[in-house]
Design a protein around this motif. Structure first.
Motif, mmCIF file in Angstrom:
data_model
loop_
_atom_site.group_PDB
_atom_site.id
_atom_site.type_symbol
_atom_site.label_atom_id
_atom_site.label_comp_id
_atom_site.label_asym_id
_atom_site.label_seq_id
_atom_site.Cartn_x
_atom_site.Cartn_y
_atom_site.Cartn_z
ATOM 1 N N CYS A 63 43.075 62.661 44.208
ATOM 2 C CA CYS A 63 42.018 62.886 45.195
ATOM 3 C C CYS A 63 41.150 64.068 44.758
ATOM 4 O O CYS A 63 40.475 63.976 43.754
ATOM 5 N N ASP A 64 41.172 65.180 45.497
ATOM 6 C CA ASP A 64 40.262 66.285 45.173
ATOM 7 C C ASP A 64 40.956 67.519 44.604
ATOM 8 O O ASP A 64 40.330 68.546 44.425
ATOM 9 N N GLU A 99 33.449 71.680 47.500
ATOM 10 C CA GLU A 99 32.318 70.862 47.064
ATOM 11 C C GLU A 99 32.139 69.623 47.938
ATOM 12 O O GLU A 99 31.061 69.042 47.989
ATOM 13 N N HIS A 100 33.231 69.223 48.647
ATOM 14 C CA HIS A 100 33.146 68.038 49.500
ATOM 15 C C HIS A 100 32.833 68.401 50.954
ATOM 16 O O HIS A 100 32.427 67.540 51.729
ATOM 17 N N PHE A 119 29.771 67.294 52.785
ATOM 18 C CA PHE A 119 29.658 65.852 53.038
ATOM 19 C C PHE A 119 30.600 65.392 54.158
ATOM 20 O O PHE A 119 30.579 64.245 54.564
ATOM 21 N N VAL A 169 35.818 63.545 51.218
ATOM 22 C CA VAL A 169 35.883 63.559 49.755
ATOM 23 C C VAL A 169 34.922 62.524 49.161
ATOM 24 O O VAL A 169 34.947 61.348 49.534
ATOM 25 N N VAL A 170 34.074 62.979 48.250
ATOM 26 C CA VAL A 170 33.140 62.085 47.549
ATOM 27 C C VAL A 170 33.753 61.754 46.191
ATOM 28 O O VAL A 170 33.911 62.654 45.345
ATOM 29 N N PRO A 171 34.129 60.489 45.945
ATOM 30 C CA PRO A 171 34.853 60.144 44.706
ATOM 31 C C PRO A 171 34.197 60.619 43.417
ATOM 32 O O PRO A 171 34.856 61.174 42.542
ATOM 33 N N GLU A 172 32.880 60.448 43.289
ATOM 34 C CA GLU A 172 32.193 60.841 42.053
ATOM 35 C C GLU A 172 32.244 62.359 41.851
ATOM 36 O O GLU A 172 32.461 62.843 40.732
ATOM 37 N N VAL A 173 32.077 63.096 42.943
ATOM 38 C CA VAL A 173 32.156 64.566 42.865
ATOM 39 C C VAL A 173 33.564 64.989 42.444
ATOM 40 O O VAL A 173 33.749 65.877 41.608
#
Length: 367
Positions: free
Chosen positions: A14-15, A38-39, A42, A45-49
């Motif tokens: 995950c992150d 960083e998430h 948003f 959790v943003v997968p690409e980030v």
């Protein structure tokens, strides 16, 4: 080596970029680089980030873990990595890194299951797992009741989340209350000052005809959100502390009630709780209370080992090496929906593969 294998574990489901180093059941290093900040903007959790953050953090985190453990890469007896379940892109970063290190070092590679790792991490705190072990795993993505007779080869799911997992519900209610992300720690904090009996929120799937061990927090989440909306629509102030406490109580009441019932039904006299939500103070307290009443021994790792970390992956990897389980093949891939029944992903004709690796890696960068 078989008694006390030295294994490095990589976790990127995950992150959190987690790298742990374990010798047998002794934790030597637990390095984590989190991309949670960083998430936060948003609200999830943003997968690409997450994937990009893992790429940046991977090598420095591995180097930090080796330094903390006081070992070199060539001292390792194996490399373990989370192969699934999790976010596909995030998992791929970890699996690719693990393959590269294992190949360069000429060490066996173990692609292991994220959920089985959450159970195995308790060995680092409380010693070898009893067999069988009853485990309640509660995190952002899953709430599961699992029975394991051998953590390296036999994990049987008794119940799981049908819709929203407990951790997701915490995040969503925190968002409705404007408390930020992630929701678990902040709701736990506010709940300490609130009344858990202030509002009677529903307990999902606890009726006589409902599945005994499955979980559903979707109805609870909707009920809490509507209650808050009604208060705001009436121009009244939302009692954030009481809502937090009452919501949290509804979640942990269901989790602990079902876990204790599973122990009794299966004749298991102990319960292990893991996953990120196991860091919740009220879940720990209520589980302890109910287990004591039922004559069940409770095992919960310290909060840092409950959230995603590399130590748990290394712990399961070390157990794989100690029990001579077959390593993974070089075509190991990430599987975002790897079932918990697959505690690890073995190879095809692995012995032959690794003979070749030892040949090609005699003069490698890490010697």
């Amino acid at each position: 080596m078989a008694d006390e294998p030295l294994v490095l574990g990589i976790e990127t489901s995950c992150d959190e970029t987690g790298v742990g180093i374990v010798r047998g059941t002794t934790l030597l290093a637990d390095a984590v680089a989190s991309s949670v900040d960083e998430h936060a903007r948003f609200g999830g959790v943003v997968p690409e980030v997450a994937s990009r953050a893992h790429l940046e953090a991977m090598v420095p985190t591995i180097q930090r873990a080796l330094k903390d453990a006081g070992v070199t890469a060539k001292d390792l007896d194996g490399i373990a990595v989370t192969a699934g379940p999790g976010l596909a892109g995030a998992l791929l970063v970890g699996v690719s890194a693990a393959k590269a290190y294992a190949y360069a070092l000429g060490k066996p590679l173990y692609g292991v299951n994220h959920l089985a790792s959450h159970i195995c991490v308790d060995q680092l705190e409380h010693g070898p797992l009893p067999e069988p072990t009853m485990a309640l795993l509660v995190s952002g993505g899953h709430s599961s009741l699992l029975l394991s007779s051998d953590i390296t080869s036999d994990v049987r799911p008794l119940g799981a989340t049908i819709d929203d997992a407990a951790g997701e519900a915490f995040d969503k209610i925190a968002r409705v209350l404007n408390l930020g992300f992630p929701g678990g720690p902040v709701i736990d904090r506010y709940a300490k000052e609130g009344d858990p009996d202030a509002i009677a929120f529903p307990r999902g799937l606890t009726g006589p005809r409902d599945p005994a061990y499955d979980f559903s927090f979707s109805g609870l989440k909707t009920s809490v959100a509507r209650w808050i909306e009604a208060k705001r629509a009436a121009g009244e102030e939302v009692p954030v502390r009481d809502v937090s406490a009452s919501f949290q109580e509804a979640v942990v009441d269901v989790l602990t009630r079902k876990a204790v019932r599973a122990c009794k039904d299966e004749g298991v006299d102990h319960l292990m709780i893991g996953g990120g939500v196991a860091a919740n103070s009220r879940l720990r307290a209520l589980a302890q209370e109910r287990c004591e009443r039922a004559g069940i021994r409770l095992r919960v790792p310290r909060p840092k080992l409950c959230t995603d970390n590399g130590a748990m992956v290394a712990a399961l990897g070390a157990e794989m090496v100690a029990r001579n389980r077959q390593p993974s093949a070089w075509d190991l891939s990430a599987d975002s929906s790897l079932p918990v029944t697959e505690t690890h992903v073995p190879g095809h004709d692995h012995g032959h593969d690794h003979d070749h690796v030892h040949e090609v890696s005699k003069e490698n960068l890490y010697s």
